[in-house]
Design a protein around this motif. Sequence first.
Motif, PDB file in Angstrom:
ATOM      1  N   ALA A   1      -5.838   4.639  -0.280  1.00 30.86           N
ATOM      2  CA  ALA A   1      -5.409   3.399  -0.926  1.00 30.86           C
ATOM      3  C   ALA A   1      -6.057   2.190  -0.267  1.00 30.86           C
ATOM      4  CB  ALA A   1      -3.891   3.292  -0.886  1.00 30.86           C
TER       5      ALA A   1
ATOM      6  N   THR B   1       4.504  -0.061 -10.718  1.00 29.34           N
ATOM      7  CA  THR B   1       4.221   1.295 -10.245  1.00 29.34           C
ATOM      8  C   THR B   1       4.833   1.552  -8.876  1.00 29.34           C
ATOM      9  OG1 THR B   1       2.100   1.065 -11.386  1.00 29.34           O
ATOM     10  CG2 THR B   1       2.387   2.995  -9.988  1.00 29.34           C
ATOM     11  N   ASP B   2       4.865   0.531  -8.016  1.00 26.40           N
ATOM     12  CA  ASP B   2       5.416   0.723  -6.679  1.00 26.40           C
ATOM     13  C   ASP B   2       6.902   1.087  -6.735  1.00 26.40           C
ATOM     14  OD1 ASP B   2       5.908  -1.761  -7.739  1.00 26.40           O
ATOM     15  OD2 ASP B   2       5.869  -2.812  -5.815  1.00 26.40           O
TER      16      ASP B   2
ATOM     17  N   PRO C   1       0.119   3.069  -5.696  1.00 28.61           N
ATOM     18  CA  PRO C   1       0.099   2.111  -4.586  1.00 28.61           C
ATOM     19  C   PRO C   1       0.228   2.814  -3.238  1.00 28.61           C
ATOM     20  CG  PRO C   1       2.211   2.068  -5.712  1.00 28.61           C
ATOM     21  CD  PRO C   1       1.323   2.946  -6.525  1.00 28.61           C
TER      22      PRO C   1
ATOM     23  N   SER D   1      -6.279   3.040  -7.108  1.00 31.28           N
ATOM     24  CA  SER D   1      -5.917   1.730  -7.643  1.00 31.28           C
ATOM     25  C   SER D   1      -4.428   1.464  -7.411  1.00 31.28           C
ATOM     26  CB  SER D   1      -6.221   1.685  -9.139  1.00 31.28           C
ATOM     27  OG  SER D   1      -5.678   0.523  -9.727  1.00 31.28           O
ATOM     28  N   PRO D   2      -4.070   0.224  -7.024  1.00 33.42           N
ATOM     29  CA  PRO D   2      -2.639  -0.097  -6.828  1.00 33.42           C
ATOM     30  C   PRO D   2      -1.815   0.063  -8.104  1.00 33.42           C
ATOM     31  CG  PRO D   2      -4.040  -1.780  -5.846  1.00 33.42           C
ATOM     32  CD  PRO D   2      -4.940  -0.895  -6.654  1.00 33.42           C
ATOM     33  N   GLN D   3      -2.455  -0.076  -9.274  1.00 34.00           N
ATOM     34  CA  GLN D   3      -1.734   0.100 -10.527  1.00 34.00           C
ATOM     35  C   GLN D   3      -1.498   1.583 -10.851  1.00 34.00           C
ATOM     36  OE1 GLN D   3      -4.350  -2.171 -10.288  1.00 34.00           O
ATOM     37  NE2 GLN D   3      -2.876  -3.866 -10.162  1.00 34.00           N
TER      38      GLN D   3
ATOM     39  N   LYS E   1       2.908  -0.288   0.755  1.00 28.02           N
ATOM     40  CA  LYS E   1       3.362  -1.149  -0.335  1.00 28.02           C
ATOM     41  C   LYS E   1       4.707  -0.659  -0.882  1.00 28.02           C
ATOM     42  CE  LYS E   1       3.293  -3.971  -3.906  1.00 28.02           C
ATOM     43  NZ  LYS E   1       3.682  -5.383  -3.744  1.00 28.02           N
TER      44      LYS E   1
END
Length: 287
Positions: free
Chosen positions: A55, A247-248, A66, A61-63, A70
Amino acid sequence: MPEAATPIALSSPPASTVAAVSPVTRRPRGLGPHALLAISWAAPLILLVAWESFARLGALSPQVLPAPSKVFATALKLIEQGRLISDLGASLLRAVAGFLIGGGIGFGLGTLVGFSRLAEALFDRSVQMVRAVPFLAALPLVIVWFGVDEGGKVFLVSLGVMFPIYINTVLGIRQVDPKLVELGRVSGLSSWTLIRRIILPGALPSILAGVRYALAVAWLALVIAETIATNSGIGSLAMDAREFLQTDVIVLTIVIYAGIGVASDAIARALERRLLAWHPNYAKGAR
């Protein structure tokens, strides 16, 4: 006059042979319980470090997924807001209530069917037919019956928990050694004492295996139950996060479900070690 037959000397098998056929899983030499515990947690920790590294390097990707840092920060933020603790409490309450109700019915019905062929003829086929119905197929009917109140969620959890405990209770009672039962009768034990001292302890390993499986099914049923219109619970938190593409938060709810699953399985294992201390496969040092 024929010579007298020479008696054959009986010797015990080598210790290595006995160890090879022993049904008890033995601990590898040189590894203590703390070392084995560290090994069991090594793979999840390596996966966590790899996840964080990918990550941070931008490979994830954070989307899409994550970083664990995070997700942890999101958990702290939700705790400060008071949302995470209240949702977790609501989910735990539903799971415990459903487990107690479904587990009690499954154990009682399983004990009855395990001892009585007549009870098996009356109940078993119907139970097996209901067991084959998926949760999602039963969900519309549950909504019609209970609406979107707490009763429907507890009902789905109870329904899921009942079957593993029922099946393993019946199996455990039927697998008790008939010689032990006959020995108890010859010794003059009453029917109740025979059940309490021989049959139920003999069935306990299978019953507790059903409890462990039922704990996992309880959380699966709860996830489905909390998709019903609700404003509290971990499932509700995940549904709200889906609407806003957080998403997180979604990953956090998955981690919470996994953590609760590990904790409940650890409780079930501790229960096994305590209640089955007399059993050679569960005695201290046997694993």
